[in-house]
Motif scaffolding. Structure first.
Motif, mmCIF file in Angstrom:
data_model
loop_
_atom_site.group_PDB
_atom_site.id
_atom_site.type_symbol
_atom_site.label_atom_id
_atom_site.label_comp_id
_atom_site.label_asym_id
_atom_site.label_seq_id
_atom_site.Cartn_x
_atom_site.Cartn_y
_atom_site.Cartn_z
ATOM 1 N N VAL A 123 21.915 33.762 36.505
ATOM 2 C CA VAL A 123 20.935 33.305 37.475
ATOM 3 C C VAL A 123 21.535 32.300 38.464
ATOM 4 C CG1 VAL A 123 18.762 32.068 37.760
ATOM 5 C CG2 VAL A 123 18.979 33.793 35.979
ATOM 6 N N GLY A 124 22.477 31.497 37.958
ATOM 7 C CA GLY A 124 23.155 30.555 38.851
ATOM 8 C C GLY A 124 23.927 31.289 39.935
ATOM 9 N N LEU A 125 24.588 32.367 39.543
ATOM 10 C CA LEU A 125 25.308 33.184 40.524
ATOM 11 C C LEU A 125 24.345 33.765 41.556
ATOM 12 C CD1 LEU A 125 27.764 35.028 38.116
ATOM 13 C CD2 LEU A 125 28.456 33.572 40.040
ATOM 14 N N PHE B 215 33.581 40.774 44.646
ATOM 15 C CA PHE B 215 34.636 39.801 44.909
ATOM 16 C C PHE B 215 34.066 38.443 45.293
ATOM 17 C CE2 PHE B 215 38.086 42.498 44.091
ATOM 18 C CZ PHE B 215 37.694 43.763 44.490
ATOM 19 N N CYS B 216 32.892 38.451 45.909
ATOM 20 C CA CYS B 216 32.225 37.194 46.194
ATOM 21 C C CYS B 216 31.855 36.517 44.882
ATOM 22 C CB CYS B 216 30.985 37.423 47.049
ATOM 23 S SG CYS B 216 31.391 37.950 48.702
ATOM 24 N N VAL B 217 31.453 37.324 43.909
ATOM 25 C CA VAL B 217 31.151 36.787 42.578
ATOM 26 C C VAL B 217 32.407 36.207 41.958
ATOM 27 C CG1 VAL B 217 30.532 37.413 40.227
ATOM 28 C CG2 VAL B 217 29.147 38.236 42.126
ATOM 29 N N LEU B 218 33.513 36.943 42.057
ATOM 30 C CA LEU B 218 34.783 36.446 41.525
ATOM 31 C C LEU B 218 35.155 35.116 42.195
ATOM 32 C CD1 LEU B 218 37.099 39.608 41.205
ATOM 33 C CD2 LEU B 218 35.793 38.448 39.411
ATOM 34 N N ALA B 219 34.933 35.030 43.497
ATOM 35 C CA ALA B 219 35.268 33.811 44.240
ATOM 36 C C ALA B 219 34.429 32.630 43.761
ATOM 37 C CB ALA B 219 35.079 34.038 45.743
ATOM 38 N N LEU B 220 33.145 32.885 43.486
ATOM 39 C CA LEU B 220 32.282 31.819 42.983
ATOM 40 C C LEU B 220 32.764 31.350 41.613
ATOM 41 C CD1 LEU B 220 28.689 33.033 43.975
ATOM 42 C CD2 LEU B 220 29.959 31.103 44.924
ATOM 43 N N LEU B 221 33.200 32.307 40.788
ATOM 44 C CA LEU B 221 33.679 31.962 39.447
ATOM 45 C C LEU B 221 35.046 31.289 39.513
ATOM 46 C CD1 LEU B 221 32.614 35.130 37.436
ATOM 47 C CD2 LEU B 221 31.453 32.925 37.610
ATOM 48 N N ASP B 222 35.765 31.521 40.599
ATOM 49 C CA ASP B 222 37.046 30.865 40.796
ATOM 50 C C ASP B 222 36.832 29.353 40.908
ATOM 51 O OD1 ASP B 222 39.765 31.081 43.231
ATOM 52 O OD2 ASP B 222 39.796 30.886 41.057
ATOM 53 N N ASP B 223 35.689 29.007 41.447
ATOM 54 C CA ASP B 223 35.324 27.604 41.624
ATOM 55 C C ASP B 223 35.052 26.944 40.260
ATOM 56 O OD1 ASP B 223 32.684 25.704 43.118
ATOM 57 O OD2 ASP B 223 34.847 25.408 43.277
ATOM 58 N N HIS B 224 34.151 27.535 39.524
ATOM 59 C CA HIS B 224 33.896 27.114 38.151
ATOM 60 C C HIS B 224 33.017 28.142 37.473
ATOM 61 C CE1 HIS B 224 30.328 25.206 40.167
ATOM 62 N NE2 HIS B 224 29.712 25.640 39.079
#
Lengths: 116, 116
Positions: free
Chosen positions: B35-37, B21-30
């Motif tokens: 590797v960036g994740l 979900f932290c990954v989903l939240a980061l992708l929510d941003d853009h």
DNA sequence: GTGACTACCTTGCAGCGCAAGGTACCATGT
DNA sequence: ACATGGTACCTTGCGCTGCAAGGTAGTCAC
């Protein structure tokens, strides 16, 4: 359509890694027996768990030396096994607190739930 | 003596259930690539993870339909696979936020870390 | 062509929460 | 004495996910 069934196990996944320390924290307050612990955790809503989880967990804590146990007669029923926090258990709990706060804050920051 | 080795896996256990979900939240941003994740999570300290975790996780998100992917040329190196949050993914993230807050508060209350 | 850097992927495993099954003690009623 | 209900504890098998380690492949500079 968003599939609700895919998140039914979310609360369980969240409990993993924290449940044993919540048990230690309850025992930090005062010694308790198995079913008593289950009830306290149940009262905490998101931390409700089953006997199949709790007893192996308590067994692990005992083998780790984080809790000590003693048997006591119950008011009207079979004897109860009481669990008491050991010195090592207390230290482990303190360490968890630090780790939890760091982790919690990191998640709050990323997920956007830090406003309380 | 309190055994430090017994808690070395604590941060890892905490991450379980929240990392995706932290990954989903980061992708929510853009949208971001693998590797960036990993770097963003690493910057979050308590959420640092390995490729062995991240790629299977991204694979699961893709199969769940929570993220979509596209390939883009990188400035100087191999192409990158970009991940974008889908509508279902956004809904899953919203649901997690509610569950997380309830869980976090329950743990804070029991463990005694609610004072921030 | 080679080596370094970058990016992605897969496999095997450990550990823990859940579900389901079980044993055992105490109290009460027949 | 036996059966029943309530209480308390315990164990087993499984699914799932993060970690460690192994691997493939594209780009660029030499």
């Amino acid at each position: 359509m968003y599939r609700m069934t895919e998140t039914l196990g979310l609360a369980s996944s969240l409990r993993r890694g924290t449940l044993e320390f919540c048990v230690l924290a309850l025992l930090d307050d005062h010694p308790r027996y198995g079913v008593g612990l289950a009830q306290e955790l149940g009262a905490a809503g998101a931390l409700a768990t089953t006997e199949g989880t709790l007893y192996p967990l308590l067994s692990r804590l005992r083998r780790s030396g984080w809790v000590a146990t003693s048997w006591q007669e119950s008011p009207a029923g079979p004897p109860r096994r009481y669990y008491t926090l050991t010195r090592d258990g207390h230290a482990a709990l303190e360490h968890f607190r630090a780790e939890w706060v760091a982790f919690r804050d990191a998640v709050d920051l990323i997920v956007g739930t830090e406003i309380r």
